[in-house]
Design an enzyme around this catalytic site. Structure first.
Site, PDB file in Angstrom:
ATOM      1  N   ILE A  52      35.789  37.549  65.934  1.00 14.20           N
ATOM      2  CA  ILE A  52      35.625  38.202  67.226  1.00 14.20           C
ATOM      3  C   ILE A  52      36.890  38.121  68.071  1.00 14.20           C
ATOM      4  CG2 ILE A  52      34.776  36.150  68.461  1.00 14.20           C
ATOM      5  CD1 ILE A  52      32.666  38.017  69.751  1.00 14.20           C
ATOM      6  N   LYS A  53      37.766  37.178  67.748  1.00 18.81           N
ATOM      7  CA  LYS A  53      38.967  36.963  68.556  1.00 18.81           C
ATOM      8  C   LYS A  53      40.002  38.068  68.390  1.00 18.81           C
ATOM      9  CE  LYS A  53      37.839  32.936  70.366  1.00 18.81           C
ATOM     10  NZ  LYS A  53      37.745  32.693  71.809  1.00 18.81           N
TER      11      LYS A  53
END
Length: 763
Positions: free
Chosen positions: A41-42
């Site tokens: 998700i980063k």
């Protein structure tokens, strides 16, 4: 239109959880963020922070991007910087997984490792220093304070989820790291529907869940605003890890630790709902945790044991997944076991109970020596048949174990019932050239075993025949060779106590007995042998030699040598105390079974346990302190309120105890942590700082701990009679409004570690 890999960030799938959902009336769907090109998700905030830096002019060609990270943000930045042509320097704790470091280096990032004990804080401090001192060189992404972090989720993740669920979601569950995911999604989702509940999942202080943080344990991100959460729930490490494993096994989703944490809380929430849809965020994949024990089926715990064979602590890894075989050197049944032997069995029981508490199926084997010189001579002295004599003392032995609260072994292997196995083992040794016959006795030829002496560290040149080896009256080729079968004596022949073998009428040696039975029930290379330290040579050395000669494998994987009980100097100065000390001596002094057990297990097994009546009195007092805490928790009233973090106290009570036992069964440190928490609990009870729910959860942890210790009681009848009498006297004084007497007794009880909490009274 031509795209770059950066254009594929986002638009990750939403997949329904079916098998693990505990409530069919509630839908649980997972947002699989490991479908991003960088694997987490980063990628979203990494791209947004770089683009915002470019738009503001703070980032331009020639500058190096710099950031502190635990891994995923760094990987996202490495992806973006490789496409855009920026150099990247990342500061990271040296404790992060090897996989993350390899991924980062493969993508061209330069890594500066900071001390592991400082965690992410150390990496943050270093990157802030570098950026502060070199402003013209570095552009700091600063995910902890940069609004672009949460804006990536406000514009991206939240909008995608709302569209994918067609606006039907009722709850979001996500874990807390930098907190950007929750901060951005909460803002946007509450705009769509203010009734959507936002659940933040936070680990406890001292956790081992990589990528997450407890907001009290480190620098709190500047972007974090607790008002944007409807509720924050703490997650236990093992609950998160087990859910992560189950996601892989049952849902086919190979995800990371934080995904398991979020899923565990989502399942808890679903159980409390009548209907609705929960969206749970899975931030990354499981490949990044392969160097940890997360997916190692055999490694249920990060436990070390001091292996007497190598003289160093080693990580515990059983031979078979989820199963442990333990062999404990048992009694010679010609008398009661002495206190040193009692200690060995209590230590074995502690080890067994702890492994079972951590989820292992334990098979415990204890050998019973009922056929040797001591039992034969003892039966002759009493005029009893050998089998009746040994059966009587075996019954005494089992009663002593029961008295001490020791769980029965799966097998009590009697030497007299395993003669055929001993003969077969001896024949095999002879065929392989390890054994030879001399005047109707059979001996082990230590010259054929090159490693003889290595286990115990004994210098063979310094062995004194007759003093440190069994010289006896028999001749050998080498006086240092040890006996496998002894030639029977005339007195043995007369009584029929012998075995007819190809070598003559014989009796088995102690060394052959133990190893033969251990191999029969547990197999070569079984997990743990618990024995007495003073038997390292020659007994354990000989057993090891026999086992290797028979199977080509070491007898056991881990040798645990338990030290004995020594008299205090004051006791040693009295000749009357030179005789062995037995349980009966301690009960005659007035000590109860659980007090004796507590004293026997209270010192680390590799250290000698010192005996004196004063030390047993100290153990009695210490045990009363724990019992008083249990009583205080049982009497917590409904008007109590949790002051401070009761959840953290529950977590620490259990995990500090586990952490100590994981370190070579360090019971002394485990008990020290227990007493620290008992003190905190007593203080909170006095301050009405624990409610009934927290009291019950603390009691459940104490019951779990006692499943390992085996010394506590949880009913009022178990309260010490003196304490109970003082409490009753104080109650009567209060009824008579004799406040001076009541206060005096209260102070006396406090001095004994008993905290009295009074209900509100109407004067």
């Amino acid at each position: 239109m031509t795209q770059t890999i950066l254009d594929t960030i986002g638009n990750t799938p939403l997949i329904e959880i079916r098998k693990l959902n505990p409530n069919p009336k509630v839908r649980i769907v997972a947002k699989l963020e490991y479908f991003n090109p960088g694997g987490s998700i980063k990628d979203r905030p990494a791209l947004r922070m770089i683009e915002e830096g470019e738009r503001s002019g703070a980032l331009h060609p020639g500058k190096t991007v710099i950031e502190a990270t635990s891994g995923n943000t760094g990987i996202g930045l490495a992806l973006v910087c490789s496409v855009k042509g920026y150099k990247l320097l990342l500061t990271m704790s040296e404790a992060v997984s090897i996989e993350r470091q390899k991924i980062l280096k493969a993508r061209g990032a330069e890594i500066l490792l900071t001390p592991g004990h400082l965690g992410t804080d150390g990496a943050i401090e270093e990157v802030y220093r570098l950026a502060r001192e070199n402003p013209d060189t570095y552009f700091m992404a600063d995910q902890y304070n940069n609004p672009a972090n949460w804006m990536a989720h406000y514009d991206g993740t939240a909008a995608e989820v709302w569209k994918q669920t067609e606006g039907r979601m009722t709850m979001l569950v996500a874990t807390m790291g930098t907190s950007g995911t929750l901060m951005g999604m909460s803002r946007r989702l509450k705009e769509f529907n203010p009734d959507i509940r936002i659940i933040g999942v936070e680990p406890y202080l001292g956790h081992k869940i990589q990528g997450l943080k407890n907001m009290k344990e480190a620098y709190q991100p500047g972007i974090f605003d607790k008002r944007l959460l409807d509720v924050k729930i703490n997650i236990d490490d093992e609950e998160a890890f087990e859910m992560t494993r189950r996601l892989a096994r049952e849902e086919g989703m190979f995800v990371g630790m934080s995904s398991g944490a979020a899923m565990a809380i989502a399942c808890r929430q679903a159980m409390e709902m009548d209907s609705g849809m929960i969206v749970v965020i899975f931030p990354d994949s499981g490949e990044r945790y392969l160097s940890t024990s997360l997916f190692s089926i055999r490694e249920k715990i990060d436990m070390t044991l001091c292996n007497a064979a190598t003289r160093r602590k080693e990580g515990f890894l059983p031979a078979a997944p989820n199963k442990v075989g333990i062999f404990t050197s048992g009694p010679t049944v010609y008398r009661s076991i002495d206190i040193s032997e009692c200690r060995r069995f209590v230590v074995s029981d502690l080890l067994r109970r702890y492994l079972e508490a951590r989820g292992y199926a334990v098979t415990h084997v204890v050998n019973v020596t009922d056929l040797d010189d001591k039992t034969i001579d003892g039966s002759l002295a009493t005029g009893e048949p050998l089998d009746r004599f040994t059966a009587r003392y075996e019954e005494v032995f089992l009663k002593d174990l029961s008295f001490l609260g020791i769980k029965p072994a799966e097998v009590y292997a009697r030497a007299s019932e395993h003669i055929e196995e001993m003969i077969q083992a001896a024949e095999k040794l002879a065929q392989k050239g390890y054994a030879y016959e001399k005047l109707h006795s059979l001996y082990f030829d230590i010259s054929r075993y090159a490693d003889y002496g290595r286990f115990s560290g004994v210098d063979l040149d310094k062995i004194r025949p007759g003093a440190t080896v069994d010289l006896e009256e028999y001749e050998k080729d080498n006086p240092r060779d040890f006996t496998l079968f002894k030639r029977a004596r005339l007195s043995d022949l007369k009584r029929g106590i012998y075995i007819k073998t190809p070598w003559g009428n014989v009796r088995p040696s102690w060394h052959l007995q133990g190893v033969t039975m251990a191999l029969k029930y547990l197999g070569p290379g079984f997990d743990i042998y618990v024995g007495a330290r003073e038997l390292a040579f020659p007994h354990h050395e000989n057993e090891m030699a026999i086992a290797v000669a028979l199977s080509g494998k070491p007898l056991t994987r881990y040798w645990l040598h338990c030290d004995g009980v020594r008299p205090s100097q004051a006791e040693a100065d009295h000749p009357a105390n030179a005789d062995p000390l037995f349980l009966g001596h301690l009960t005659e002094m007035g000590f109860q079974a659980r007090e004796i057990r507590f004293w026997l297990l209270s010192t680390h097994y590799r250290k000698p346990l010192v005996f004196s009546p004063d030390r047993l009195e100290y153990a009695r007092t210490a045990l009363k302190r724990i019992q008083a805490c249990i009583h205080a928790l049982q009497t917590v009233s409904a008007d109590g309120r949790c002051h401070g973090d009761c959840d953290q106290l529950v977590y620490d009570l259990k995990n500090d105890f586990y952490r100590a036992l994981d370190d070579d069964l360090n019971i002394a440190e485990a008990l020290a942590s227990l007493f620290r928490h008992v003190k905190s609990i007593n203080r909170l009870v006095l301050q009405h700082g624990i409610d009934r729910d927290a009291a019950e959860r603390l009691l459940q942890v104490l019951k779990h701990i006692d499943g390992i210790l085996g010394v506590l009681h949880f009913d009022d009848a178990a309260l010490d009679p003196e304490i109970a009498a003082l409490i009753e006297r104080r109650r009567r004084a209060r009824d008579q409004k004799d406040w001076e007497t009541a206060d005096r007794i209260r102070n006396e009880l406090a001095g004994r570690g008993v905290i009295v909490r009074d209900e509100k009274c109407n004067a």
